[in-house]
Design a protein around this motif. Structure first.
Motif, PDB file in Angstrom:
ATOM      1  N   VAL A   1       0.836  -1.208   0.000  1.00 23.16           N
ATOM      2  CA  VAL A   1       0.000   0.000   0.000  1.00 23.16           C
ATOM      3  C   VAL A   1       0.867   1.253   0.000  1.00 23.16           C
ATOM      4  CG1 VAL A   1      -1.619   1.353   1.398  1.00 23.16           C
ATOM      5  CG2 VAL A   1      -1.992  -1.101   1.084  1.00 23.16           C
ATOM      6  N   ILE A   2       1.930   1.246   0.818  1.00 21.18           N
ATOM      7  CA  ILE A   2       2.861   2.381   0.836  1.00 21.18           C
ATOM      8  C   ILE A   2       3.494   2.569  -0.540  1.00 21.18           C
ATOM      9  CG2 ILE A   2       5.017   3.276   1.809  1.00 21.18           C
ATOM     10  CD1 ILE A   2       4.312   1.722   4.385  1.00 21.18           C
ATOM     11  N   ALA A   3       3.884   1.465  -1.163  1.00 22.48           N
ATOM     12  CA  ALA A   3       4.501   1.524  -2.485  1.00 22.48           C
ATOM     13  C   ALA A   3       3.530   2.111  -3.511  1.00 22.48           C
ATOM     14  CB  ALA A   3       4.955   0.135  -2.917  1.00 22.48           C
ATOM     15  N   VAL A   4       2.263   1.732  -3.431  1.00 23.32           N
ATOM     16  CA  VAL A   4       1.255   2.282  -4.341  1.00 23.32           C
ATOM     17  C   VAL A   4       1.116   3.786  -4.121  1.00 23.32           C
ATOM     18  CG1 VAL A   4      -1.212   2.310  -4.908  1.00 23.32           C
ATOM     19  CG2 VAL A   4      -0.031   0.130  -4.598  1.00 23.32           C
ATOM     20  N   GLY A   5       1.090   4.201  -2.845  1.00 22.23           N
ATOM     21  CA  GLY A   5       1.026   5.628  -2.547  1.00 22.23           C
ATOM     22  C   GLY A   5       2.214   6.387  -3.109  1.00 22.23           C
TER      23      GLY A   5
END
Length: 238
Positions: free
Chosen positions: A215-219
Motif C-alpha cells: 500500500v505504501i509503495a502504491v502511494g
C-alpha cells in the motif's frame, strides 16, 4: 542537537505542545522564510490523487508499525504500554487533542520544517540530489525518533519520519506531512477495527505487514518523484 535536547526536556515536563508549536511556527516563518515554489503548480499539492497517496502512505506505515509491534515479545513492550497509559491519550480530552491535533502541527514545524530546512541547506552543494535528500531525510527522522525519548516510540517515530519527510520533500510543503501525521496519530480506531477482523498470530501479522508495504509503495507511485529541475528557494522575511 541542543534544541532537540531542550525539546525533550519540555516534552518530559508536559509543557511541550503549545510551546513548540508557537516557537517553531515563528522560527519557520521568520527564520526559514516563506517557501516559494518554482516549477510546481501549487494546486497540484492537494490534487485528489495526491491526497489519496498521502492517505495510503500514512495508513500503510501505521499498519506496518502496529502489526510489526505485535511480533515483539510483550515483556519488551511493558514499559512502553505503561507510559502510553500514563499520558491519558484516549481517556482524557486535553491529552488526546494535544496528541492528535496539536502535536502533528508542532512536530512537523520542527522536523519537516525547521530541521529539514537547515539540513537541506547543509547538503545543498552535493551533486547527487537524491543522496542529498536521503541524508537529510534519514537524519531528520533520526532526530524525530530521539525526540520521543524511548526506544519503542523512537523506533517507530523514525519510520514515520521517513514517510513524512518524503511527503514534505515531494510536495515542497509541510502541509502534506502535517496531514499525514494527523492521519497516523488519529488512526488508532482504524487499527482497532482491523485487528478485530484479522486473527492475532505471527503469520497473519507478516501477511498484513507485507500488504501494508505494498500500500505504501502504491502511494509512492501515485505521488511520484519530484522532477530534477524543481528548485525550492526560501525568501527571508524582513
Amino acid at each position: 542537537m541542543l534544541t532537540i535536547i531542550l525539546l525533550y526536556y519540555y516534552n518530559s515536563k508536559k509543557l511541550n505542545h503549545l510551546l513548540y508549536l508557537i516557537t517553531f511556527a515563528l522560527w519557520y516563518r521568520i527564520g526559514c522564510g516563506k517557501p516559494r515554489l518554482k516549477n510546481i503548480n501549487k494546486k497540484d499539492i492537494f490534487h485528489p490523487k495526491h491526497l489519496m497517496a498521502m492517505v495510503l502512505m500514512a495508513l500503510g506505515v501505521k499498519i506496518v508499525v502496529n502489526f510489526g509491534m505485535d511480533m515483539i515479545p510483550k515483556q519488551f513492550l511493558e514499559n512502553y504500554v505503561n507510559m502510553i497509559k500514563r499520558t491519558g491519550i484516549g481517556d482524557s480530552l486535553l491529552p488526546t487533542i494535544a496528541a492528535t491535533l496539536v502535536a502533528p502541527i508542532g512536530e512537523e514545524l520542527i522536523f519537516r520544517g525547521v530541521v529539514f530546512y537547515y539540513l537541506r541547506n547543509a547538503v545543498a552543494d552535493m551533486p547527487n540530489k537524491t543522496a542529498a535528500f536521503w541524508i537529510t531525510n534519514v537524519f531528520q527522522a533520526f532526530l524525530f525518533g530521539v525526540f520521543h525519548g524511548n526506544i519503542v516510540q523512537g523506533a517507530y517515530a523514525f519510520i514515520f519520519g521517513l514517510i513524512l519527510g518524503y511527503l514534505a520533500y515531494r510536495f515542497k510543503s509541510i502541509l502534506p506531512s502535517i496531514l499525514g501525521h494527523m492521519i497516523i496519530n488519529n488512526s488508532n480506531f482504524v487499527m482497532g477495527h482491523v485487528k478485530k477482523i484479522i486473527p492475532t498470530d505471527s503469520v497473519s501479522d507478516v501477511v498484513v505487514v507485507v500488504i501494508a508495504l505494498a500500500v505504501i509503495a502504491v502511494g509512492y507511485i501515485i505521488a511520484g518523484r519530484v522532477p530534477e529541475n524543481t528548485v525550492v528557494k526560501k525568501e527571508t522575511v524582513t
